[in-house]
Scaffold this active site. Structure first.
Site, PDB file in Angstrom:
ATOM      1  N   HIS A 176      -2.565  -0.326   8.626  1.00  0.00           N
ATOM      2  CA  HIS A 176      -2.278   0.284   7.340  1.00  0.00           C
ATOM      3  C   HIS A 176      -3.778   0.839   7.069  1.00  0.00           C
ATOM      4  O   HIS A 176      -4.734   0.183   7.088  1.00  0.00           O
ATOM      5  CB  HIS A 176      -1.786  -0.626   6.307  1.00  0.00           C
ATOM      6  N   MET A 178      -5.106   6.826  -1.825  1.00  0.00           N
ATOM      7  CA  MET A 178      -5.497   6.426  -3.189  1.00  0.00           C
ATOM      8  C   MET A 178      -6.550   7.529  -3.548  1.00  0.00           C
ATOM      9  O   MET A 178      -7.672   7.222  -3.752  1.00  0.00           O
ATOM     10  CB  MET A 178      -6.065   5.024  -3.424  1.00  0.00           C
ATOM     11  N   MET A 225      -9.569   5.571  -0.277  1.00  0.00           N
ATOM     12  CA  MET A 225      -9.938   5.510  -1.712  1.00  0.00           C
ATOM     13  C   MET A 225     -11.230   6.326  -2.023  1.00  0.00           C
ATOM     14  O   MET A 225     -12.117   6.310  -1.080  1.00  0.00           O
ATOM     15  CB  MET A 225     -10.407   3.768  -2.036  1.00  0.00           C
ATOM     16  N   SER A 273      -3.379  -4.635   6.924  1.00  0.00           N
ATOM     17  CA  SER A 273      -4.185  -3.583   6.290  1.00  0.00           C
ATOM     18  C   SER A 273      -5.619  -3.507   6.729  1.00  0.00           C
ATOM     19  O   SER A 273      -6.195  -4.630   6.626  1.00  0.00           O
ATOM     20  CB  SER A 273      -4.365  -3.621   4.710  1.00  0.00           C
ATOM     21  N   ASP A 324       2.755  -3.606  -0.889  1.00  0.00           N
ATOM     22  CA  ASP A 324       1.465  -3.833  -0.506  1.00  0.00           C
ATOM     23  C   ASP A 324       0.602  -4.587  -1.718  1.00  0.00           C
ATOM     24  O   ASP A 324       0.470  -3.974  -2.828  1.00  0.00           O
ATOM     25  CB  ASP A 324       0.919  -2.232  -0.425  1.00  0.00           C
ATOM     26  N   HIS A 355      -2.493   5.086   3.020  1.00  0.00           N
ATOM     27  CA  HIS A 355      -2.203   5.044   1.820  1.00  0.00           C
ATOM     28  C   HIS A 355      -3.363   5.856   1.025  1.00  0.00           C
ATOM     29  O   HIS A 355      -4.517   5.443   0.935  1.00  0.00           O
ATOM     30  CB  HIS A 355      -2.047   3.601   1.610  1.00  0.00           C
ATOM     31  N   MET A 368       3.356  -0.867  -4.971  1.00  0.00           N
ATOM     32  CA  MET A 368       2.198  -1.508  -5.069  1.00  0.00           C
ATOM     33  C   MET A 368       2.424  -2.751  -5.835  1.00  0.00           C
ATOM     34  O   MET A 368       3.099  -2.660  -6.963  1.00  0.00           O
ATOM     35  CB  MET A 368       1.135  -1.056  -5.762  1.00  0.00           C
ATOM     36  N   ASP A 397      -6.081   2.036   4.102  1.00  0.00           N
ATOM     37  CA  ASP A 397      -6.578   2.267   2.610  1.00  0.00           C
ATOM     38  C   ASP A 397      -7.408   3.115   2.109  1.00  0.00           C
ATOM     39  O   ASP A 397      -8.753   3.012   2.459  1.00  0.00           O
ATOM     40  CB  ASP A 397      -6.865   0.805   1.929  1.00  0.00           C
TER      41      ASP A 397
HETATM   42  C1  DX5 Z   1      -5.032  -2.085  -2.444  1.00  0.00           C
HETATM   43  C2  DX5 Z   1      -4.738  -1.821  -1.093  1.00  0.00           C
HETATM   44  C3  DX5 Z   1      -4.056  -2.824  -0.009  1.00  0.00           C
HETATM   45  C4  DX5 Z   1      -4.671  -3.758   0.279  1.00  0.00           C
HETATM   46  C5  DX5 Z   1      -4.055  -5.028   0.499  1.00  0.00           C
HETATM   47  O1  DX5 Z   1      -5.486  -1.011  -2.927  1.00  0.00           O
HETATM   48  O2  DX5 Z   1      -3.434  -0.885  -1.085  1.00  0.00           O
HETATM   49  O3  DX5 Z   1      -3.525  -2.394   1.157  1.00  0.00           O
HETATM   50  O4  DX5 Z   1      -5.723  -3.739   1.421  1.00  0.00           O
HETATM   51  O5  DX5 Z   1      -4.870  -6.084   0.629  1.00  0.00           O
HETATM   52  P1  DX5 Z   1      -4.465  -7.749   0.349  1.00  0.00           P
HETATM   53  O6  DX5 Z   1      -3.310  -8.062   1.235  1.00  0.00           O
HETATM   54  O7  DX5 Z   1      -5.933  -8.567   0.725  1.00  0.00           O
HETATM   55  O8  DX5 Z   1      -3.811  -7.848  -1.110  1.00  0.00           O
HETATM   56 ZN    ZN Z   2      -2.771   0.014   0.514  1.00  0.00          ZN
END
Ligand code: DX5
Ligand code: ZN
Length: 237
Positions: free
Chosen positions: A52, A87, A56, A27, A194, A85, A156, A54
């Site tokens: 990946h 969010m 948000m 990620s 994840d 992903h 998750m 993320d």
């Molecule tokens: C959290 C994300 C993850 C995150 C994982 O909201 O969806 O993808 O980046 O990071 P680590 O591996 O540091 O938990």
């Molecule tokens: Zn993620």
């Protein structure tokens, strides 16, 4: 550990064997954005299978990250496929933009909309692959309603919103429960995990039945990113 799956080919009564190879998906949230290219190249050299993204929006989760422009940027520095992903509370507004930017696999959240089936249909209609993401408190049974359209389920293992959180141990049981549900109803669907994935737990996660491992801090905060990716791949297999 490579799982081999015997799956009946629709209407033909024949069986086909697939290899369910474990894949490592760093990620980029944990990467150094002041020198993104160097981090990405190191992970790619180590053998990263996917990257990946993320996404948000500050509403669905209490944090804001980046948009489709980062997918475009990633495509200009690396040939490794991308997943996104989402969010975000309005995934359908942004899905076409991520697909235009070159994202191959998109994971909306089950909890983001009551009509998530429509969201997944949009992804597959536009030619990308679709997954579905479940928050830690969402039951694995909920995937039954979208199984016909998806290739993978993202579990998750932390509450989404931030990197660097601790793995929630009850995820292990969710993986085994989901694997048996999928084996009965659609065995080709992969399980992704994840949040808080590390070298210490990735072997157990694989044994429980997960196939895709998303790791942020454990990859990009390592002193040697390329070597860390190699170590992950060795431990997963
Ligand atoms: C959290 C994300 C993850 C995150 C994982 O909201 O969806 O993808 O980046 O990071 P680590 O591996 O540091 O938990
Ligand atoms: Zn993620």
């Amino acid at each position: 550990m490579v799982r081999v799956l015997r799956e009946k080919i629709k209407n033909k009564g024949l069986y086909q064997e697939h290899e369910m190879k474990p894949l490592l998906t760093p990620s980029i949230l944990a990467a150094n954005f002041a020198n993104l290219e160097a981090d990405i190249k190191a992970a790619e050299k180590g053998g990263a299978d996917y990257f990946h993204l993320d996404i948000m929006d500050g509403h669905f989760v209490p944090n804001i990250s980046f948009g489709p422009w980062v997918a475009k940027l990633m495509k200009s520095i690396s040939g490794v496929p991308l997943d996104a992903h989402l969010m975000i509370t309005k995934p359908r507004e942004y899905i076409p933009k991520f697909i235009d930017a070159g994202v191959e696999l998109i994971y909306p959240h089950m909890e983001a909309s009551f009509d998530v089936y429509r969201t997944i249909q949009l992804i597959t209609d536009l030619g990308a692959r679709a997954g579905i993401t479940l928050n830690p408190a969402t039951s694995v049974k909920t995937v039954e309603g979208v199984l016909d359209l998806i290739d993978s389920v993202l579990l998750m293992s932390v509450c989404p919103g931030f990197g660097g959180q601790k793995f929630i141990p009850t995820t292990m049981k969710k993986i085994t429960d989901l694997r048996s549900l999928l084996d009965e109803q659609k065995p080709s669907v992969r399980i992704a995990v994840d949040g808080g994935v590390t070298l210490d737990n990735v072997g157990d996660l694989r044994k429980a039945g997960a196939d895709f491992f998303i790791a942020g801090s454990a990859v990009f905060k390592a002193p040697d990113i390329e070597q860390r990716v190699r170590d992950f791949k060795k431990t997963m297999e």
